[in-house]
Design a protein around this motif. Structure first.
Motif, PDB file in Angstrom:
ATOM      1  N   LEU A   1      44.017  24.585  30.585  1.00 41.93           N
ATOM      2  CA  LEU A   1      43.862  23.784  31.789  1.00 41.93           C
ATOM      3  C   LEU A   1      43.410  22.372  31.442  1.00 41.93           C
ATOM      4  O   LEU A   1      43.805  21.421  32.084  1.00 41.93           O
ATOM      5  CB  LEU A   1      42.840  24.425  32.721  1.00 41.93           C
ATOM      6  CG  LEU A   1      43.180  25.840  33.195  1.00 41.93           C
ATOM      7  CD1 LEU A   1      42.063  26.369  34.069  1.00 41.93           C
ATOM      8  CD2 LEU A   1      44.491  25.847  33.955  1.00 41.93           C
TER       9      LEU A   1
ATOM     10  N   GLN B   1      39.045  33.990  32.048  1.00 36.13           N
ATOM     11  CA  GLN B   1      38.890  32.546  31.888  1.00 36.13           C
ATOM     12  C   GLN B   1      37.829  32.277  30.825  1.00 36.13           C
ATOM     13  O   GLN B   1      36.797  32.945  30.774  1.00 36.13           O
ATOM     14  CB  GLN B   1      38.475  31.891  33.203  1.00 36.13           C
ATOM     15  CG  GLN B   1      38.417  30.386  33.128  1.00 36.13           C
ATOM     16  CD  GLN B   1      38.084  29.758  34.472  1.00 36.13           C
ATOM     17  OE1 GLN B   1      37.509  30.394  35.335  1.00 36.13           O
ATOM     18  NE2 GLN B   1      38.441  28.504  34.640  1.00 36.13           N
TER      19      GLN B   1
ATOM     20  N   GLU C   1      42.820  29.738  30.911  1.00 34.15           N
ATOM     21  CA  GLU C   1      42.848  30.637  32.054  1.00 34.15           C
ATOM     22  C   GLU C   1      44.101  31.481  31.975  1.00 34.15           C
ATOM     23  O   GLU C   1      45.177  30.975  31.676  1.00 34.15           O
ATOM     24  CB  GLU C   1      42.825  29.857  33.365  1.00 34.15           C
ATOM     25  CG  GLU C   1      42.691  30.769  34.555  1.00 34.15           C
ATOM     26  CD  GLU C   1      42.435  30.003  35.838  1.00 34.15           C
ATOM     27  OE1 GLU C   1      42.846  30.508  36.890  1.00 34.15           O
ATOM     28  OE2 GLU C   1      41.852  28.906  35.789  1.00 34.15           O
ATOM     29  N   GLN C   2      43.940  32.767  32.236  1.00 38.07           N
ATOM     30  CA  GLN C   2      45.080  33.672  32.170  1.00 38.07           C
ATOM     31  C   GLN C   2      45.854  33.612  33.479  1.00 38.07           C
ATOM     32  O   GLN C   2      45.280  33.661  34.558  1.00 38.07           O
ATOM     33  CB  GLN C   2      44.613  35.097  31.909  1.00 38.07           C
ATOM     34  CG  GLN C   2      45.753  36.062  31.697  1.00 38.07           C
ATOM     35  CD  GLN C   2      45.281  37.430  31.222  1.00 38.07           C
ATOM     36  OE1 GLN C   2      44.095  37.649  31.045  1.00 38.07           O
ATOM     37  NE2 GLN C   2      46.208  38.319  31.024  1.00 38.07           N
ATOM     38  N   ASP C   3      47.166  33.502  33.367  1.00 38.09           N
ATOM     39  CA  ASP C   3      48.031  33.599  34.535  1.00 38.09           C
ATOM     40  C   ASP C   3      49.025  34.730  34.282  1.00 38.09           C
ATOM     41  O   ASP C   3      48.864  35.502  33.335  1.00 38.09           O
ATOM     42  CB  ASP C   3      48.722  32.258  34.824  1.00 38.09           C
ATOM     43  CG  ASP C   3      49.679  31.845  33.708  1.00 38.09           C
ATOM     44  OD1 ASP C   3      49.820  32.599  32.717  1.00 38.09           O
ATOM     45  OD2 ASP C   3      50.275  30.769  33.816  1.00 38.09           O
TER      46      ASP C   3
ATOM     47  N   GLU D   1      35.827  28.910  28.988  1.00 29.78           N
ATOM     48  CA  GLU D   1      35.582  27.468  28.966  1.00 29.78           C
ATOM     49  C   GLU D   1      34.582  27.183  27.854  1.00 29.78           C
ATOM     50  O   GLU D   1      33.539  27.831  27.774  1.00 29.78           O
ATOM     51  CB  GLU D   1      35.012  26.987  30.293  1.00 29.78           C
ATOM     52  CG  GLU D   1      34.663  25.498  30.285  1.00 29.78           C
ATOM     53  CD  GLU D   1      34.027  25.048  31.583  1.00 29.78           C
ATOM     54  OE1 GLU D   1      34.751  24.947  32.582  1.00 29.78           O
ATOM     55  OE2 GLU D   1      32.805  24.826  31.580  1.00 29.78           O
TER      56      GLU D   1
ATOM     57  N   TYR E   1      48.159  32.850  28.834  1.00 33.91           N
ATOM     58  CA  TYR E   1      47.091  31.872  28.969  1.00 33.91           C
ATOM     59  C   TYR E   1      47.654  30.468  28.986  1.00 33.91           C
ATOM     60  O   TYR E   1      48.605  30.157  28.300  1.00 33.91           O
ATOM     61  CB  TYR E   1      46.103  31.995  27.809  1.00 33.91           C
ATOM     62  CG  TYR E   1      45.031  33.007  28.067  1.00 33.91           C
ATOM     63  CD1 TYR E   1      45.262  34.355  27.826  1.00 33.91           C
ATOM     64  CD2 TYR E   1      43.794  32.627  28.562  1.00 33.91           C
ATOM     65  CE1 TYR E   1      44.297  35.294  28.069  1.00 33.91           C
ATOM     66  CE2 TYR E   1      42.817  33.571  28.791  1.00 33.91           C
ATOM     67  CZ  TYR E   1      43.067  34.896  28.556  1.00 33.91           C
ATOM     68  OH  TYR E   1      42.096  35.822  28.792  1.00 33.91           O
TER      69      TYR E   1
ATOM     70  N   GLN F   1      39.467  24.531  28.437  1.00 33.13           N
ATOM     71  CA  GLN F   1      39.502  25.666  29.345  1.00 33.13           C
ATOM     72  C   GLN F   1      40.782  26.449  29.128  1.00 33.13           C
ATOM     73  O   GLN F   1      41.861  25.870  28.993  1.00 33.13           O
ATOM     74  CB  GLN F   1      39.462  25.212  30.805  1.00 33.13           C
ATOM     75  CG  GLN F   1      38.111  24.749  31.264  1.00 33.13           C
ATOM     76  CD  GLN F   1      38.122  24.408  32.751  1.00 33.13           C
ATOM     77  OE1 GLN F   1      39.102  23.896  33.266  1.00 33.13           O
ATOM     78  NE2 GLN F   1      37.029  24.702  33.420  1.00 33.13           N
TER      79      GLN F   1
ATOM     80  N   THR G   1      34.616  34.250  32.290  1.00 32.31           N
ATOM     81  CA  THR G   1      34.690  34.870  33.605  1.00 32.31           C
ATOM     82  C   THR G   1      35.590  36.091  33.496  1.00 32.31           C
ATOM     83  O   THR G   1      36.660  36.025  32.885  1.00 32.31           O
ATOM     84  CB  THR G   1      35.288  33.880  34.637  1.00 32.31           C
ATOM     85  OG1 THR G   1      34.558  32.657  34.581  1.00 32.31           O
ATOM     86  CG2 THR G   1      35.228  34.443  36.044  1.00 32.31           C
TER      87      THR G   1
ATOM     88  N   LYS H   1      30.466  35.950  35.716  1.00 31.62           N
ATOM     89  CA  LYS H   1      30.414  34.944  34.656  1.00 31.62           C
ATOM     90  C   LYS H   1      29.293  35.263  33.677  1.00 31.62           C
ATOM     91  O   LYS H   1      28.295  35.871  34.045  1.00 31.62           O
ATOM     92  CB  LYS H   1      30.165  33.549  35.229  1.00 31.62           C
ATOM     93  CG  LYS H   1      31.335  32.972  35.952  1.00 31.62           C
ATOM     94  CD  LYS H   1      31.094  31.532  36.312  1.00 31.62           C
ATOM     95  CE  LYS H   1      32.352  30.979  36.963  1.00 31.62           C
ATOM     96  NZ  LYS H   1      32.398  29.560  36.980  1.00 31.62           N
TER      97      LYS H   1
END
Length: 178
Positions: A86, A63, A77-79, A65, A83, A75, A135, A141
């Motif tokens: 968000l 992640q 975020e990897q899913d 930000e 990525y 932001q 993160t 973090k």
């Protein structure tokens, strides 16, 4: 007395030059027998620069930000598919660009470390122009505060978490905040 007049007198300057010549000839003879080791055969090696983020790998960042000084936030975020953005609009981001950003983050190189008690008012770190929070996959973090450019304009002041402030190359920082 006629013989003394026919013989040339050796002057003091001639004796001094003769002594200097003998010293130089002796030095040359010594250096021929005992040569100085050549530096030509030594292979130079680069001096490794410290990374701003010690122990982080680009592949570990899950992640990212970024918040600028106008409180605008982006932001990533990897899913499972890659990525996703968000904020602000939820669209998918090009994975190649994200990999470039992750690599830039972990490759930030320290030019110089400042003293831990360094006055932050002149660095812009007391009111950073940007804050980058990353993160990793374990939930760890790191917060990177981006301050002002240095007086030469070729570097930025950075501060990671509670560590001492550092100076970092502006090229990498410009890529990140761009």
């Amino acid at each position: 007395s006629a013989v003394a007049r026919d013989r040339p007198m050796i002057r003091k300057q001639t004796w001094i030059l003769l002594v200097i010549f003998l010293i130089l000839a002796g030095g040359a003879f010594y250096l021929q027998k005992n040569p100085i080791k050549s530096l030509a055969n030594i292979t130079p090696s680069p001096t490794p620069q410290a990374s701003v983020l010690k122990g982080w790998l680009a592949s570990d960042i899950m992640q990212i930000e970024y918040k600028n000084d106008n409180n605008e936030t982006l932001q990533l975020e990897q899913d499972a598919q890659g990525y996703l953005v968000l904020q602000p609009n939820g669209s998918t981001v090009d994975l190649g660009k994200v990999e470039e950003i992750r690599t830039q983050i972990v490759d930030l190189q320290v030019i110089t470390n400042l003293d831990p008690g360094y006055d932050l008012s002149g660095t812009g770190l007391d009111a950073p122009t940007g804050v980058l929070t990353i993160t990793n996959k374990d939930g760890k973090k790191a917060v990177i505060r981006i301050g002002a450019k240095t007086p030469t304009g070729t570097s930025y002041y950075l501060k990671v978490d509670d560590e001492a402030p550092t100076v970092c190359n502006s090229g990498a920082v410009n890529t990140l905040v761009g």
